[in-house]
Design an enzyme around this catalytic site. Structure first.
Site, mmCIF file in Angstrom:
data_model
loop_
_atom_site.group_PDB
_atom_site.id
_atom_site.type_symbol
_atom_site.label_atom_id
_atom_site.label_comp_id
_atom_site.label_asym_id
_atom_site.label_seq_id
_atom_site.Cartn_x
_atom_site.Cartn_y
_atom_site.Cartn_z
ATOM 1 N N LYS A 156 28.667 64.415 8.607
ATOM 2 C CA LYS A 156 28.825 63.239 8.366
ATOM 3 C C LYS A 156 28.459 63.107 9.750
ATOM 4 C CE LYS A 156 33.381 63.040 11.029
ATOM 5 N NZ LYS A 156 35.027 62.603 10.957
ATOM 6 N N ASN A 172 28.884 63.558 13.322
ATOM 7 C CA ASN A 172 28.909 64.583 13.843
ATOM 8 C C ASN A 172 26.821 64.675 13.419
ATOM 9 O OD1 ASN A 172 31.260 65.240 14.268
ATOM 10 N ND2 ASN A 172 32.045 65.950 12.356
ATOM 11 N N ASP A 216 30.307 68.857 16.829
ATOM 12 C CA ASP A 216 31.866 68.355 16.591
ATOM 13 C C ASP A 216 31.694 69.938 15.543
ATOM 14 O OD1 ASP A 216 34.082 68.708 16.180
ATOM 15 O OD2 ASP A 216 33.524 66.029 16.124
ATOM 16 N N ASP A 236 32.410 69.611 7.843
ATOM 17 C CA ASP A 236 32.724 67.958 8.625
ATOM 18 C C ASP A 236 31.263 67.546 8.319
ATOM 19 O OD1 ASP A 236 34.248 65.539 8.825
ATOM 20 O OD2 ASP A 236 34.870 66.190 10.774
ATOM 21 N N THR A 283 35.870 65.192 5.923
ATOM 22 C CA THR A 283 35.665 63.406 5.448
ATOM 23 C C THR A 283 35.754 62.481 4.252
ATOM 24 O OG1 THR A 283 34.374 63.582 7.951
ATOM 25 C CG2 THR A 283 34.670 61.342 6.719
#
Length: 354
Positions: free
Chosen positions: A145, A148, A166, A143, A185
């Protein structure tokens, strides 16, 4: 809660920390500032999780997140958020980790008066270094992005240090076993995740390519308000270096992005190859120091990203409120039926879930 018992120290958190302002809120957890009561009174971020709302699968996911963060904490990598400790009270789990007060990567960038390839390079070196450390431990973040990627501090000597955070969707790779869960995402997710054909750590490389693209022009390589259309663009790797915004960006930077945004995961560059790439090792950009038009593009994209996240959060809250209201109404109706005020056959059927 037997699965988690091995990870948690039994001392109550409140005996050692003073809980302060709220930093964020998720589906199952609230993040607050915590200050040590003794010593140098250092500040931390504490993730507070209500045990009562955790389903068995949520508990398993939390166990995995803690396992991964404990492994990474042993590295003490300068670009990975540090896990200090995990403890629990009767009804709550607490994850105490490094406080990153400098804000998100993209938020900091839009505040800059000038921005260049060198700025993008400084950020990418830190991000790729963090992901490389994860991959060495066979950890896939899944994840990557801007939300994070956090700056350690707003001011001082650590104000330019970026931290990868995260690990809620992170997973451990097992020998001869690919990951299969569709997660991540939209916009940053790799083609093989969308296709659900099994994937490996190369999904993080794709996300790094998307992030680098945005860091050099201010908008994403793949964009559509319609997710099915967005996913088709990703699976076909349909992106361009849009003029005039990419005219001022070096060919080396474009070549590095091309090595990451490759549909076949086995043909993507590794983190170590990225770190050794000529673009990453030069001291100065080959063209103009300032990327003209970047700031305007980034402000528009960042504002749109924030707005979309806000709308999604409001939708989730609204759905929860509707669910709570429906439950309250159903309980009230059930009470009236039990009292004989309403015949059960006359009661309306419950609304479908969702």
């Amino acid at each position: 809660m037997g699965l988690l018992s091995a990870f948690f120290r039994r001392d109550p958190l409140l005996a050692h920390y003073k809980i302060g302002r709220r930093l964020g809120k998720g589906t199952f957890a609230t993040v607050k500032e915590a200050t040590e009561k003794t010593g140098d009174k250092k500040k931390w971020a504490v993730k507070i999780i209500d045990k009562r709302v955790l389903a068995p699968e949520d508990e398993q996911a939390l166990t995995k997140e803690v396992e991964i963060m404990k492994q990474l904490a042993e590295l003490q990598h300068p670009n990975i958020v540090f896990l200090k400790e995990v403890c629990q009270s009767e009804g709550t789990f607490y994850i105490v980790q490094e406080l990153c007060a400098g804000g998100e990567l993209f938020d900091r960038i839009v505040e800059k008066e000038k921005y260049s390839e060198k700025d993008a390079r400084i950020a990418m070196k830190q991000i790729v270094s963090a992901v490389d450390a994860c991959h060495d431990l066979r950890i896939v973040h899944r994840d990557l992005k801007p939300e994070n990627l956090l700056y350690q501090a707003k001011t001082g000597e650590n104000k330019d240090v970026i931290k990868l955070a995260d690990f809620g969707l992170a997973n451990m790779l097992k020998a001869d076993e690919a990951l299969a869960t569709a997660c991540g995402t939209p916009g940053y997710v790799a083609p093989e995740v969308i296709a659900q054909v099994g994937y490996d750590k190369e999904v993080d490389i794709w996300s790094l390519g998307v992030i680098m693209y945005i860091l050099l022009c201010g908008f994403p390589p793949f964009y559509s308000e319609n997710n099915p259309q967005l996913f088709r663009m990703i699976q076909r790797c349909q992106y361009t270096f849009t003029r005039p915004y990419w005219d001022q960006v070096s060919d080396q930077a474009k070549d590095l992005i091309r090595s990451m945004l490759v549909v076949d995961p086995k043909k993507r560059a590794t983190c170590k190859q990225i770190l050794e790439d000529p673009w990453m090792t030069v001291d100065e950009p080959q063209k103009k120091p300032e990327l003209e038009g970047f700031q305007k593009n980034m402000r528009v994209y960042n504002a749109k990203r924030k707005f979309k996240a806000g709308v999604m959060a409001l939708a989730a809250i609204s759905a929860m409120q509707r669910g709570a209201a429906a439950t309250k109404a159903a309980n009230k109706l059930k009470e009236r039926v039990s009292k004989g005020d309403v015949d059960e056959s006359e009661a309306p059927a419950p609304a479908p879930e969702g």
